[in-house]
Scaffold this active site. Structure first.
Site, mmCIF file in Angstrom:
data_model
loop_
_atom_site.group_PDB
_atom_site.id
_atom_site.type_symbol
_atom_site.label_atom_id
_atom_site.label_comp_id
_atom_site.label_asym_id
_atom_site.label_seq_id
_atom_site.Cartn_x
_atom_site.Cartn_y
_atom_site.Cartn_z
ATOM 1 N N LYS A 155 24.647 -24.161 21.228
ATOM 2 C CA LYS A 155 24.761 -25.181 20.346
ATOM 3 C C LYS A 155 26.125 -26.053 20.597
ATOM 4 O O LYS A 155 26.041 -27.246 20.287
ATOM 5 C CB LYS A 155 24.669 -24.595 18.962
ATOM 6 C CG LYS A 155 23.529 -23.936 18.678
ATOM 7 C CD LYS A 155 23.081 -23.743 17.120
ATOM 8 C CE LYS A 155 21.547 -23.415 17.016
ATOM 9 N NZ LYS A 155 21.279 -22.853 15.566
ATOM 10 N N LYS A 179 12.622 -25.506 16.777
ATOM 11 C CA LYS A 179 12.206 -26.771 15.636
ATOM 12 C C LYS A 179 12.721 -27.969 16.248
ATOM 13 O O LYS A 179 12.205 -29.016 15.740
ATOM 14 C CB LYS A 179 12.657 -26.443 14.197
ATOM 15 C CG LYS A 179 13.889 -25.771 14.207
ATOM 16 C CD LYS A 179 14.254 -25.071 12.840
ATOM 17 C CE LYS A 179 15.199 -24.253 12.843
ATOM 18 N NZ LYS A 179 15.225 -23.068 11.952
ATOM 19 N N LYS A 195 12.776 -21.275 24.555
ATOM 20 C CA LYS A 195 12.327 -20.595 23.495
ATOM 21 C C LYS A 195 11.449 -21.784 22.701
ATOM 22 O O LYS A 195 12.164 -22.864 22.754
ATOM 23 C CB LYS A 195 13.561 -20.230 22.608
ATOM 24 C CG LYS A 195 13.410 -19.343 21.391
ATOM 25 C CD LYS A 195 14.559 -18.989 20.770
ATOM 26 C CE LYS A 195 14.742 -20.107 19.783
ATOM 27 N NZ LYS A 195 15.754 -19.559 18.734
HETATM 28 P P1 ATP Z 1 15.596 -22.994 16.371
HETATM 29 O O1 ATP Z 1 16.133 -22.311 17.758
HETATM 30 O O2 ATP Z 1 14.305 -23.139 16.313
HETATM 31 O O3 ATP Z 1 16.618 -23.954 15.818
HETATM 32 P P2 ATP Z 1 16.902 -20.634 15.383
HETATM 33 O O4 ATP Z 1 16.385 -19.445 16.170
HETATM 34 O O5 ATP Z 1 18.405 -21.011 15.509
HETATM 35 O O6 ATP Z 1 15.863 -21.667 15.391
HETATM 36 P P3 ATP Z 1 15.871 -19.547 12.891
HETATM 37 O O7 ATP Z 1 15.090 -20.811 12.592
HETATM 38 O O8 ATP Z 1 17.040 -19.198 11.638
HETATM 39 O O9 ATP Z 1 16.960 -20.124 13.759
HETATM 40 O O10 ATP Z 1 15.362 -18.308 13.147
HETATM 41 C C1 ATP Z 1 14.640 -17.458 12.593
HETATM 42 C C2 ATP Z 1 14.206 -16.363 12.944
HETATM 43 O O11 ATP Z 1 12.929 -16.516 13.852
HETATM 44 C C3 ATP Z 1 15.161 -15.573 13.865
HETATM 45 O O12 ATP Z 1 14.835 -14.251 13.638
HETATM 46 C C4 ATP Z 1 14.721 -15.858 15.384
HETATM 47 O O13 ATP Z 1 14.979 -14.755 16.104
HETATM 48 C C5 ATP Z 1 13.310 -15.855 15.129
HETATM 49 N N1 ATP Z 1 12.775 -16.829 16.196
HETATM 50 C C6 ATP Z 1 13.117 -18.512 16.080
HETATM 51 N N2 ATP Z 1 12.410 -18.859 17.167
HETATM 52 C C7 ATP Z 1 11.828 -17.880 17.642
HETATM 53 C C8 ATP Z 1 10.885 -17.890 18.768
HETATM 54 N N3 ATP Z 1 10.441 -18.911 19.728
HETATM 55 N N4 ATP Z 1 10.400 -16.730 19.184
HETATM 56 C C9 ATP Z 1 10.330 -15.569 18.495
HETATM 57 N N5 ATP Z 1 11.347 -15.556 17.505
HETATM 58 C C10 ATP Z 1 11.861 -16.534 17.186
#
Ligand code: ATP
Ligand code: LTN
Length: 332
Positions: A116, A201, A198
């Protein structure tokens, strides 16, 4: 429910964007199945979200929409505590305390911080750095035994354990030591257009949002990146795109990988993409429709988050006061 002998679960998702198929398969879907066997506390972690600059109106809208989606996905406010992090000030208070028991070096090693701070190089603020400490406070306040998250959050839960063990070692058994709980299938849903990353969003075309319309889901799967091997096999190293489609298919249908491979044996990538697209459309359809219905009833949603915050506060306050006492703070 707070007084039962059931084990406790805590988890949260940031309202930093729309919920995705990744957060559904990696986290929320798991949360729903745990509701009967565990005492569950599920949070919308808005304090974490301001580590990256947000538009206030969007943040407000997304928090409400996220709560509606939690309920539409099957989280039951009668069974689980659903609340918003900033409504329970103990999170920020315990976070300060735990920060004094966390080393600079430990935080510097966090993969998410490194990623980040690269992505937001113009705003590497202290909150971004201490993010995992606030996450530890979230978990420890509720004495959670299990933390259901996607694979990317394992490192943060491990740091939380280290902080709790350190604190307990000095002051006695204050905190329950939590375990990460990571699903076997769906723990890491990959981006549809960059399958080595991964699904996130921040990459709207590679990502399916829970509220996407069927035609958008169809288009995103149609354009999903595959490879030139021209045969359907599960091999995340050599065929990351195809393997990701297969994993999504298994997660959505509940089928085992060998059965999915047998089903698609000899077929082209086009068929695989449309089959996965269809099953995802049908999985998300009821969630989208129910979310739209719930969002028309703001009073109902407000009642859920207010009741949730009251129930959460009772548990959180008890833990915080226990920590204060041990630290030597005078009683209020
Ligand atoms: P992003 O990377 O999309 O900004 P993030 O992981 O920083 O999202 P959250 O949206 O708060 O943050 O993640 C929410 C939950 O969903 C967490 O438990 C995370 O591990 C899970 N998660 C997020 N993206 C994935 C993915 N692509 N596959 C599996 N689990 C996920
Ligand atoms: N950092 C997590 C969100 C989060 C969380 C938590 C998850 C904040 N606090 C407590 C589990 C338990 C993420 O997914 N980015």
């Amino acid at each position: 429910m707070e007084n039962t002998a059931k084990k406790r679960i805590f988890s949260g998702i940031q309202p930093s964007g729309e919920l995705t198929l990744g957060s559904y398969m990696g986290a929320i879907r798991n949360w729903t199945v745990l509701q009967d066997a565990y005492d569950c506390v599920y949070c919308i972690v808005d304090l974490h979200t301001i580590t990256v600059r947000q538009n206030p109106a969007d943040l407000r809208r997304r928090c409400m929409a996220q709560l509606a989606q939690y309920v539409a996905c099957g989280l039951d406010p009668e069974k689980s505590i659903l609340f918003i992090q900033s409504h329970v000030p103990e999170h920020a208070e315990l976070s300060w305390i735990l920060g004094c028991y966390t080393q600079f070096g430990e935080l510097s090693r966090m993969t998410q911080f490194k990623q980040k701070s690269q992505r937001h190089a113009d705003n590497i603020n202290a909150g971004l750095f201490t993010y995992p400490v606030l996450m530890a406070a979230d978990i420890l306040l509720y004495q959670a035994d299990l933390v259901p998250v996607g694979a990317d959050q394992k490192q943060h839960v491990e740091l939380c354990r280290d902080i709790a063990l350190r604190f307990n070692h000095i002051y006695g058994d204050i905190f329950t030591i939590p375990e990460p709980f990571i699903p076997e299938i769906g723990a890491r849903v990959m981006s549809l257009n960059h399958p080595e990353d991964k699904m996130s969003k921040s990459d709207p075309e590679g990502c399916v949002f829970l509220l996407d319309k069927p035609e958008d889901i169809k288009r995103k799967f149609k354009r999903a990146v595959t490879d030139s091997e021209a045969h359907i096999d599960y091999n995340p190293e050599k065929q990351p795109g195809v393997s990701n489609l297969l994993s999504i298919y298994c997660a959505a249908t509940g089928k085992a990988m060998p059965d999915a491979l047998a089903q698609f044996d000899g077929q082209g990538y086009g068929n695989l993409k449309s089959a996965v697209g269809e099953i995802v459309i049908e999985t998300l359809r009821p969630i989208r429709e129910e979310t739209e219905r719930l969002l028309k009833d703001k009073a109902y949603l407000e009642n859920i988050y207010k009741t949730g915050a009251e129930r959460a506060s009772r548990i959180a306050r008890r833990t915080l006061l226990k920590a204060h006492k041990k630290l030597g703070f005078l009683p209020r």
